[in-house]
Design a protein around this motif. Structure first.
Motif, short mmCIF file in Angstrom:
data_model
loop_
_atom_site.label_atom_id
_atom_site.label_comp_id
_atom_site.label_asym_id
_atom_site.label_seq_id
_atom_site.Cartn_x
_atom_site.Cartn_y
_atom_site.Cartn_z
N GLY A 136 0.85 -1.19 0.00
CA GLY A 136 0.00 0.00 0.00
C GLY A 136 0.89 1.24 0.00
N ALA A 138 0.81 5.49 0.32
CA ALA A 138 0.00 6.67 0.64
C ALA A 138 0.85 7.71 1.35
N ALA A 147 -4.27 0.92 2.45
CA ALA A 147 -4.10 0.64 1.01
C ALA A 147 -3.56 -0.77 0.78
N SER A 148 -2.72 -1.24 1.68
CA SER A 148 -2.12 -2.58 1.49
C SER A 148 -3.18 -3.68 1.52
N LEU A 150 -6.17 -3.38 0.16
CA LEU A 150 -7.18 -3.20 -0.88
C LEU A 150 -7.03 -4.12 -2.09
N ALA A 157 -1.66 -0.95 -4.17
CA ALA A 157 -2.69 0.10 -4.21
C ALA A 157 -2.03 1.42 -3.82
N LEU A 159 -2.75 5.41 -2.89
CA LEU A 159 -3.73 6.46 -2.57
C LEU A 159 -3.05 7.80 -2.80
N ILE A 167 -11.58 6.33 -3.59
CA ILE A 167 -11.30 4.99 -3.04
C ILE A 167 -11.85 4.86 -1.61
#
Lengths: 384, 103
Positions: A136, A138, A147-148, A150, A157, A159, A167
């Motif tokens: 992830g 961000a 995010a990891s 998702l 992922a 962000l 999202i």
């Protein structure tokens, strides 16, 4: 940007890499070598497809999937592999932190393209360890961790300021690290259903409804500081161990032996960090009593397993004369202070020498090589 | 740094032993002789002898280390094509052991 690297079904993936026969099969890793009476530590993605996940009892998991493969957890190898991954990531030269045995966070600068770099890390982990990781990316650690989750498994992922609201609007608020069932319910009652709902709330709103935790949650979500600010010292706030027995029992000697073992484990870790603890917390769980926890502060700090055990027994005595059925138990010490005291009396000095010698023996021959006799009782589960 | 006091070692109850009842492992724990090929600073076990029988290793599926006090165990899961075994080399006794049959 922060990269949150989360290993996919870490323990189960390692076991599948070791034993190719287990690849692509539903597999659980149990916390102990007892297929029917253990807790799921990790489940492979094939097992997750049946609704099996960590924390579930193995009996329930086997009901969901009767042809489930089972492997007992091998802590030593997971620790070593985790350390090797950490070392490999350290080699990139960015600031790096452990967040758990299978999660790492890296603060990368503008010299690398985040997505390309994440892919490179994934490929290297797979090449060296034959397991996959999700990444992830961000602006801060909390959003990177979110995010990891998702695009699991083996996903990436990102962000960014442009896709963040889009999202977050698709993700349930319970996915945020630290938002458990209770907090999730409070937020749901307030109309906060998605991560975006939470993100758009003011610091005042969250503090009013969730207290200090709500304020900290706001700061973590909106922080431009990449890593969570370090605590003033790296000293832990508490040290604890807990254990779930194969089944409930009310045999007092057996339960006391487990309290002693957990007390010794806590004490050994306190001594390793040269800490004393003045507060002992005992936690018991059983089919009749549910969760029962109590703590007591004492005048004098200690890192002696026998003393912590005696203090735990004092707390246990409050339960009443009859031992309730116990399925799980835990001992935690808090009120930690650096051990700056020299023993005054001969008896204290002898005790300290004894503990140092025990630690040396266990350090040389492995943990649990020497232990108090009562702990031997934990080896055999009583019939009742 | 997040959770700066985290240590993977502290998370595990390494000396908790089993409380009787069913066990699924097939532990052996016998000393064995191993023929090893060293290449690029890595040891590659090729064959082991157990109970006077030779077992030719077709594949090393995984390598890892475990620590027991001051002793480091270099562990290998090795496949003979028929079965999978765990063998280990001790840095203290400088000997090989057949730990268990994995499957």
């Amino acid at each position: 940007m922060i990269l949150h690297i989360d290993m996919d079904a870490f323990f189960a993936s390692i076991e599948q890499a070791i034993n190719p026969r287990l690849k692509e099969k539903p597999l659980i890793v149990g916390s102990r070598d007892n297929r029917m009476h253990t807790v799921v530590c990790a489940a492979s993605y094939e097992a997750k497809a049946y609704g099996i996940d960590s924390g579930m009892s193995s009996r329930d998991a086997l009901q969901l999937c009767p042809n489930l493969e089972f492997v007992p957890a091998q802590q030593g190898r997971y620790i070593w592999i985790s350390e090797q991954i950490f070392r490999m990531l350290e080699g990139y030269g960015f600031s790096l932190a452990y967040t758990s045995i299978d999660e790492f966070q890296m603060d990368i600068n503008d010299s690398v393209e985040p997505q390309k770099f994440a892919r490179q890390i994934q490929e290297r982990i797979y090449a060296d360890f034959h397991i996959t990781a999700s990444v992830g990316i961000a602006k801060n650690w909390l959003l990177a961790k979110l995010a990891s989750k998702l695009n699991k498994p083996n996903g990436i992922a990102v962000l960014t300021d442009t896709n963040l609201t889009e999202i977050l609007d698709l993700v349930a608020v319970g996915k945020i690290c630290g938002v458990g069932k209770k907090t999730g319910q409070i937020l749901s009652d307030l109309g906060v259903k998605t991560c975006l709902d939470l993100y758009l709330k003011s610091a005042d709103f969250l503090e009013q409804n969730l207290g200090k935790y709500g304020f900290n949650l706001y700061l973590s979500l909106h922080s431009q500081e990449r890593f969570e600010p370090a605590e003033e010292e790296s000293r832990p706030k508490s040290v604890g161990h807990s254990y779930t027995l194969p089944r409930a029992t009310q045999t007092p000697g057996f339960i006391r032996a487990w309290v002693r073992l957990l007390s010794e484990m806590v004490a050994q870790r306190l001594r390793a960090q040269n800490l004393l603890a003045d507060t002992v917390h005992l936690w018991l769980n059983g089919p009749e009593m549910g969760n029962l926890g109590a703590q007591k502060a004492f005048h004098e700090g200690s890192n002696d397993g026998y003393q912590i055990y005696q203090r735990s027994l004092k707390i246990m005595a409050k339960i009443g004369p009859k031992m309730p059925k116990v399925r799980a138990l835990g001992v935690t010490c808090s009120g930690l202070l650096p051990n700056r005291y020299l023993p005054l009396f001969e008896e204290q000095k002898r005790r300290e020498d004894l503990l140092k010698t025990i630690d040396k023996i266990n350090g040389r021959f492995g943990e649990g090589s020497i232990y108090p006799g009562i702990i031997g009782l934990t080896k055999r589960m009583p019939r009742i | 740094m997040p959770y700066s006091s985290f240590s993977p070692k502290a998370r595990w109850d390494r000396h908790i032993h089993e409380t009787g009842e069913e066990k699924s492992s097939t532990a052996i724990g016998r000393r064995i002789e191993v023929l090893v090929w060293f290449k690029n600073t890595r040891a590659n076990p090729r064959l082991f002898i157990w109970n006077n029988n030779k077992y030719k290793i077709k594949e090393i599926t995984y390598y890892w280390q475990e620590r027991r006090g001051q002793e480091t165990l270099h562990c290998f899961s090795v496949s003979t094509g028929l079965d999978l075994y765990q063998i280990s080399f001790s840095s203290v006794s400088l000997s090989w052991r057949l730990d268990k049959v994995i499957s």
